[in-house]
Design a protein around this motif. Structure first.
Motif, mmCIF file in Angstrom:
data_model
loop_
_atom_site.group_PDB
_atom_site.id
_atom_site.type_symbol
_atom_site.label_atom_id
_atom_site.label_comp_id
_atom_site.label_asym_id
_atom_site.label_seq_id
_atom_site.Cartn_x
_atom_site.Cartn_y
_atom_site.Cartn_z
ATOM 1 N N GLY A 191 0.811 -1.208 0.000
ATOM 2 C CA GLY A 191 0.000 0.000 0.000
ATOM 3 C C GLY A 191 0.844 1.258 0.000
ATOM 4 O O GLY A 191 0.531 2.243 -0.676
ATOM 5 N N SER A 192 1.935 1.232 0.750
ATOM 6 C CA SER A 192 2.828 2.381 0.811
ATOM 7 C C SER A 192 3.454 2.671 -0.557
ATOM 8 O O SER A 192 3.505 3.822 -1.013
ATOM 9 C CB SER A 192 3.933 2.133 1.841
ATOM 10 O OG SER A 192 4.875 3.186 1.839
ATOM 11 N N GLU A 193 3.897 1.624 -1.226
ATOM 12 C CA GLU A 193 4.545 1.820 -2.523
ATOM 13 C C GLU A 193 3.540 2.190 -3.609
ATOM 14 O O GLU A 193 3.858 2.946 -4.530
ATOM 15 C CB GLU A 193 5.347 0.575 -2.892
ATOM 16 C CG GLU A 193 6.527 0.374 -1.945
ATOM 17 C CD GLU A 193 7.438 -0.765 -2.343
ATOM 18 O OE1 GLU A 193 7.064 -1.561 -3.233
ATOM 19 O OE2 GLU A 193 8.533 -0.860 -1.765
ATOM 20 N N PHE A 194 2.337 1.678 -3.489
ATOM 21 C CA PHE A 194 1.294 2.092 -4.416
ATOM 22 C C PHE A 194 0.999 3.582 -4.243
ATOM 23 O O PHE A 194 0.799 4.317 -5.221
ATOM 24 C CB PHE A 194 0.023 1.273 -4.187
ATOM 25 C CG PHE A 194 -1.074 1.582 -5.169
ATOM 26 C CD1 PHE A 194 -1.091 0.991 -6.423
ATOM 27 C CD2 PHE A 194 -2.095 2.467 -4.837
ATOM 28 C CE1 PHE A 194 -2.098 1.278 -7.336
ATOM 29 C CE2 PHE A 194 -3.105 2.757 -5.736
ATOM 30 C CZ PHE A 194 -3.106 2.164 -6.995
ATOM 31 N N ARG A 222 -3.216 3.905 -15.561
ATOM 32 C CA ARG A 222 -2.158 3.315 -16.389
ATOM 33 C C ARG A 222 -0.790 3.871 -15.999
ATOM 34 O O ARG A 222 0.197 3.132 -15.908
ATOM 35 C CB ARG A 222 -2.419 3.554 -17.872
ATOM 36 C CG ARG A 222 -3.627 2.809 -18.420
ATOM 37 C CD ARG A 222 -3.664 2.807 -19.940
ATOM 38 N NE ARG A 222 -3.672 4.140 -20.522
ATOM 39 C CZ ARG A 222 -2.631 4.696 -21.115
ATOM 40 N NH1 ARG A 222 -1.465 4.052 -21.199
ATOM 41 N NH2 ARG A 222 -2.721 5.912 -21.627
ATOM 42 N N LEU A 223 -0.745 5.182 -15.760
ATOM 43 C CA LEU A 223 0.526 5.800 -15.383
ATOM 44 C C LEU A 223 0.969 5.331 -13.998
ATOM 45 O O LEU A 223 2.157 5.057 -13.781
ATOM 46 C CB LEU A 223 0.395 7.322 -15.409
ATOM 47 C CG LEU A 223 1.666 8.112 -15.097
ATOM 48 C CD1 LEU A 223 2.784 7.752 -16.073
ATOM 49 C CD2 LEU A 223 1.381 9.609 -15.127
ATOM 50 N N THR A 224 0.032 5.214 -13.065
ATOM 51 C CA THR A 224 0.366 4.718 -11.731
ATOM 52 C C THR A 224 0.952 3.312 -11.811
ATOM 53 O O THR A 224 1.948 2.994 -11.137
ATOM 54 C CB THR A 224 -0.880 4.702 -10.826
ATOM 55 O OG1 THR A 224 -1.371 6.044 -10.669
ATOM 56 C CG2 THR A 224 -0.555 4.131 -9.457
ATOM 57 N N THR A 225 0.361 2.466 -12.630
ATOM 58 C CA THR A 225 0.864 1.102 -12.810
ATOM 59 C C THR A 225 2.282 1.103 -13.349
ATOM 60 O O THR A 225 3.149 0.341 -12.884
ATOM 61 C CB THR A 225 -0.051 0.315 -13.768
ATOM 62 O OG1 THR A 225 -1.362 0.221 -13.186
ATOM 63 C CG2 THR A 225 0.482 -1.091 -13.994
#
Length: 251
Positions: free
Chosen positions: A52-55, A84-87
């Motif tokens: 969750g932190s890294e997301f 899409r950019l977050t991924t």
């Protein structure tokens, strides 16, 4: 997850079922899951907290990048560009070999993985602009350049139906992910006719701070227009405009 098919679309929670609206339509799902306090404190959920932190890091990084290039992005994006950019940025975070899991960062990852990211899947730069061009970034001067030799627009650009004119754009952004700040500059051609005549040589330059030690992205894009009674209108509200990251560089 189920799709609502009735005439009346519901929002909210009824009898343990949550009703909500997304870009995919009105959906419904059973309410449930693990208690938030347990996820926050239970050692069994350590991996979940790290993920969750890294997301969250990737989400903030994506927002910073989108804000930095907003002048260009507002004309060339699809409705899923945020996710899409977050991924894609999360993939960069996961390549960080310096920090421990849960504390990995964008700037310590393989930043070059963002190169060739397309902001609009409805109009990809790689499937739109077929002229051979060169682009480069010089950290010493901060200059990000694009050079396009003479070309015939209708031969080398796959313009959507109704196109009468086009414009090529570029931008460069210096990204400070730790302090959530950025510097941005852009350049563009005039609005050019979309026909079979040769263009002039195109040279574009946008500048980041000289000798920067922060991550840098250079984007290149194309925008389409239709001329009506002497006025230029963004073709179909820009749905086919293209914008892509061509350089993603760090020290």
């Amino acid at each position: 997850m189920a799709k609502q098919t009735g005439i009346i679309k519901l929002k909210g929670t009824i009898g343990g079922i949550s009703f909500y609206k997304t870009t995919d339509g009105h959906l419904a799902r059973e309410k449930g899951g693990v208690d938030a306090e347990r996820i926050k404190n239970d050692p069994a959920f350590q991996r979940t907290r790290e993920n969750g932190s890294e997301f969250g890091t990737a989400g903030k990084g994506g927002k910073l990048l989108r804000n930095a290039i907003r002048i260009l992005l507002q004309n060339a994006k699809d409705r899923r560009v945020t996710s899409r950019l977050t991924t894609s940025i999360l993939k960069v975070v996961k390549t960080d070999t310096t920090n421990v899991r849960g504390e990995r960062t964008i700037q310590d990852g393989t930043f070059g993985l963002l190169a060739n990211f397309e902001f609009n899947i409805n109009g990809k730069l790689g499937a739109t602009l077929f002229v051979t061009y060169t682009n480069a970034f010089d950290r010493a001067t901060g200059e990000a350049t694009v050079n396009i030799p003479v070309f015939k627009p209708t031969t080398h650009i796959a313009g959507p139906s109704g196109t009468t004119h086009f414009k090529i754009v570029t931008g460069v952004a210096e990204l400070d992910f730790e302090n959530e700040s950025f510097a941005f500059d852009n350049d563009e051609t005039a609005i050019l006719p979309y026909d079979g005549n040769d263009t002039a040589v195109i040279d574009l330059t946008a500048s980041a701070p000289a000798n920067s030690v922060l991550p840098i992205v250079q984007v290149i894009g194309i925008e389409f227009y239709q001329e009506v009674n002497g006025q230029m209108y963004s073709l179909k509200n820009g749905v086919y405009n293209a914008l892509a990251i061509k350089i993603a560089d760090k020290v």
